[in-house]
Scaffold this motif. Sequence first.
Motif, PDB file in Angstrom:
ATOM      1  N   ARG A 250       0.827  -1.211   0.000  1.00 51.68           N
ATOM      2  CA  ARG A 250       0.000   0.000   0.000  1.00 51.68           C
ATOM      3  C   ARG A 250       0.862   1.262   0.000  1.00 51.68           C
ATOM      4  O   ARG A 250       0.439   2.310  -0.486  1.00 51.68           O
ATOM      5  CB  ARG A 250      -0.912   0.026   1.226  1.00 51.68           C
ATOM      6  CG  ARG A 250      -2.046  -0.969   1.198  1.00 51.68           C
ATOM      7  CD  ARG A 250      -2.904  -0.825   2.424  1.00 51.68           C
ATOM      8  NE  ARG A 250      -3.921  -1.856   2.513  1.00 51.68           N
ATOM      9  CZ  ARG A 250      -5.175  -1.631   2.893  1.00 51.68           C
ATOM     10  NH1 ARG A 250      -5.557  -0.414   3.223  1.00 51.68           N
ATOM     11  NH2 ARG A 250      -6.052  -2.618   2.962  1.00 51.68           N
ATOM     12  N   ARG A 251       2.059   1.160   0.572  1.00 54.26           N
ATOM     13  CA  ARG A 251       2.951   2.313   0.663  1.00 54.26           C
ATOM     14  C   ARG A 251       3.887   2.428  -0.536  1.00 54.26           C
ATOM     15  O   ARG A 251       4.614   3.412  -0.663  1.00 54.26           O
ATOM     16  CB  ARG A 251       3.788   2.230   1.944  1.00 54.26           C
ATOM     17  CG  ARG A 251       2.971   2.268   3.230  1.00 54.26           C
ATOM     18  CD  ARG A 251       3.865   2.421   4.438  1.00 54.26           C
ATOM     19  NE  ARG A 251       4.717   1.265   4.636  1.00 54.26           N
ATOM     20  CZ  ARG A 251       4.412   0.241   5.430  1.00 54.26           C
ATOM     21  NH1 ARG A 251       3.254   0.236   6.105  1.00 54.26           N
ATOM     22  NH2 ARG A 251       5.242  -0.785   5.561  1.00 54.26           N
ATOM     23  N   SER A 252       3.897   1.416  -1.414  1.00 52.63           N
ATOM     24  CA  SER A 252       4.820   1.430  -2.548  1.00 52.63           C
ATOM     25  C   SER A 252       4.399   2.478  -3.571  1.00 52.63           C
ATOM     26  O   SER A 252       3.214   2.577  -3.917  1.00 52.63           O
ATOM     27  CB  SER A 252       4.862   0.047  -3.215  1.00 52.63           C
ATOM     28  OG  SER A 252       5.436  -0.903  -2.357  1.00 52.63           O
ATOM     29  N   PRO A 253       5.348   3.269  -4.072  1.00 55.78           N
ATOM     30  CA  PRO A 253       5.007   4.322  -5.036  1.00 55.78           C
ATOM     31  C   PRO A 253       4.538   3.744  -6.362  1.00 55.78           C
ATOM     32  O   PRO A 253       5.086   2.755  -6.854  1.00 55.78           O
ATOM     33  CB  PRO A 253       6.334   5.070  -5.202  1.00 55.78           C
ATOM     34  CG  PRO A 253       7.387   4.058  -4.859  1.00 55.78           C
ATOM     35  CD  PRO A 253       6.790   3.214  -3.782  1.00 55.78           C
ATOM     36  N   GLY A 254       3.503   4.343  -6.908  1.00 59.34           N
ATOM     37  CA  GLY A 254       3.024   3.935  -8.224  1.00 59.34           C
ATOM     38  C   GLY A 254       2.087   2.759  -8.235  1.00 59.34           C
ATOM     39  O   GLY A 254       1.608   2.363  -9.298  1.00 59.34           O
TER      40      GLY A 254
ATOM     41  N   GLN B 265      -7.405  -1.993  -3.417  1.00 53.85           N
ATOM     42  CA  GLN B 265      -7.561  -1.061  -4.516  1.00 53.85           C
ATOM     43  C   GLN B 265      -7.689   0.348  -3.957  1.00 53.85           C
ATOM     44  O   GLN B 265      -8.509   0.579  -3.071  1.00 53.85           O
ATOM     45  CB  GLN B 265      -8.800  -1.400  -5.350  1.00 53.85           C
ATOM     46  CG  GLN B 265      -8.986  -0.529  -6.597  1.00 53.85           C
ATOM     47  CD  GLN B 265      -7.918  -0.800  -7.647  1.00 53.85           C
ATOM     48  OE1 GLN B 265      -7.597  -1.956  -7.924  1.00 53.85           O
ATOM     49  NE2 GLN B 265      -7.362   0.261  -8.217  1.00 53.85           N
ATOM     50  N   ARG B 266      -6.860   1.244  -4.438  1.00 56.34           N
ATOM     51  CA  ARG B 266      -6.918   2.612  -3.964  1.00 56.34           C
ATOM     52  C   ARG B 266      -8.267   3.228  -4.335  1.00 56.34           C
ATOM     53  O   ARG B 266      -8.734   3.123  -5.463  1.00 56.34           O
ATOM     54  CB  ARG B 266      -5.777   3.439  -4.562  1.00 56.34           C
ATOM     55  CG  ARG B 266      -5.765   4.889  -4.084  1.00 56.34           C
ATOM     56  CD  ARG B 266      -4.776   5.718  -4.868  1.00 56.34           C
ATOM     57  NE  ARG B 266      -3.436   5.176  -4.762  1.00 56.34           N
ATOM     58  CZ  ARG B 266      -2.524   5.262  -5.715  1.00 56.34           C
ATOM     59  NH1 ARG B 266      -2.841   5.820  -6.860  1.00 56.34           N
ATOM     60  NH2 ARG B 266      -1.318   4.773  -5.533  1.00 56.34           N
ATOM     61  N   GLU B 267      -8.865   3.890  -3.374  1.00 61.37           N
ATOM     62  CA  GLU B 267     -10.145   4.541  -3.631  1.00 61.37           C
ATOM     63  C   GLU B 267      -9.926   5.820  -4.430  1.00 61.37           C
ATOM     64  O   GLU B 267      -8.980   6.569  -4.189  1.00 61.37           O
ATOM     65  CB  GLU B 267     -10.851   4.878  -2.312  1.00 61.37           C
ATOM     66  CG  GLU B 267     -11.259   3.648  -1.499  1.00 61.37           C
ATOM     67  CD  GLU B 267     -12.000   4.025  -0.231  1.00 61.37           C
ATOM     68  OE1 GLU B 267     -12.211   5.237  -0.027  1.00 61.37           O
ATOM     69  OE2 GLU B 267     -12.337   3.121   0.543  1.00 61.37           O
ATOM     70  N   LEU B 268     -10.802   6.043  -5.405  1.00 59.79           N
ATOM     71  CA  LEU B 268     -10.707   7.243  -6.217  1.00 59.79           C
ATOM     72  C   LEU B 268     -11.081   8.464  -5.385  1.00 59.79           C
ATOM     73  O   LEU B 268     -12.030   8.435  -4.597  1.00 59.79           O
ATOM     74  CB  LEU B 268     -11.629   7.132  -7.429  1.00 59.79           C
ATOM     75  CG  LEU B 268     -11.292   5.979  -8.414  1.00 59.79           C
ATOM     76  CD1 LEU B 268     -12.340   5.936  -9.533  1.00 59.79           C
ATOM     77  CD2 LEU B 268      -9.901   6.155  -8.988  1.00 59.79           C
ATOM     78  N   ALA B 269     -10.326   9.527  -5.570  1.00 63.21           N
ATOM     79  CA  ALA B 269     -10.593  10.762  -4.809  1.00 63.21           C
ATOM     80  C   ALA B 269     -11.892  11.395  -5.285  1.00 63.21           C
ATOM     81  O   ALA B 269     -12.274  11.292  -6.436  1.00 63.21           O
ATOM     82  CB  ALA B 269      -9.427  11.734  -4.984  1.00 63.21           C
TER      83      ALA B 269
END
Length: 298
Positions: free
Chosen positions: A264-268, A294-298
């Motif tokens: 989760r902390r890894s860039p990209g 899955q990153r939540e969309l802003a």
Amino acid sequence: MNSLTLPDIATQAARQALPLDWVGMCGIALPVVLQGQRLSAKVDAGVSLDDGEARGIHMSRLYLALAALERQDLSPSLLRQVLEEFLVSHDGLSNSAYLKIHCEVLLKRPALVSPLAGWKSYPVSISASLKNQVFHVELKIDLPYSSTCPCSAALARQLIQQQFIDDFANKPLQHAEVLTWLGSSQGIVATPHSQRSTAHLHMHLDEFIDELPLSVIINDAEAALGTAVQTAVKRADEQAFALANGQNLMFCEDAARRLNLALRRSPGVSGFHLRVIHAESLHAHDAVAESRWQRELA
């Protein structure tokens, strides 16, 4: 000299008009450059066949477009460039292009204590697609590591405690005698079981990422696990590895949670699916855990 035009069967009309999702080639042998290394790779290349009236695609055009992968370091921009060439060469036939690269990356890893170092191989797959102008990149990495079972460690400690009771009950304790006992097989009568384990990491990358974060992800994942398998070692390194395993007891569930937080902390990385497999030395079957994010969309 033959003046006849060579036949191009692919331009003929299909007997049954029907679009196809993917047409191309798999297992193409190709050298690629990744993080400055020239590697032997196998490549899958294909496009959709959206014109259902067309008999087929022009596979040689896909093959020739792959030459760009031999000259430049693999990056998202290079992958997109090759996919765009796929579509330009199939204008009117295809709206989607796909590329998958399979190789093994070699990273030099230092020993835990001694000045030694050695090479470790990491199987890697890079997948890229360009569909209706939407570009997408995925990265798969396999990581080997060692895992020591917490339950087995607790059971081994209990047996050692029982042996201590048997050997020293109702006896005055002498420091030298206990020290000798601790360093002997008479005292340490049991050891926990460990197993070589594997983490299969499948990452979805940000659309506008500039580089493939391969080394960063590997380093972060191995740091989270704490017991990456070693290359060249001396006895001091082997002892340090035994200490690392003893201080990082983990079930497959523990390993999956550690990797989840690290990725989760890894860039990209915008999302991932991970699967850890502990090839148990106690059972004839494996212990497995999976996790998704899955990153939540802003």
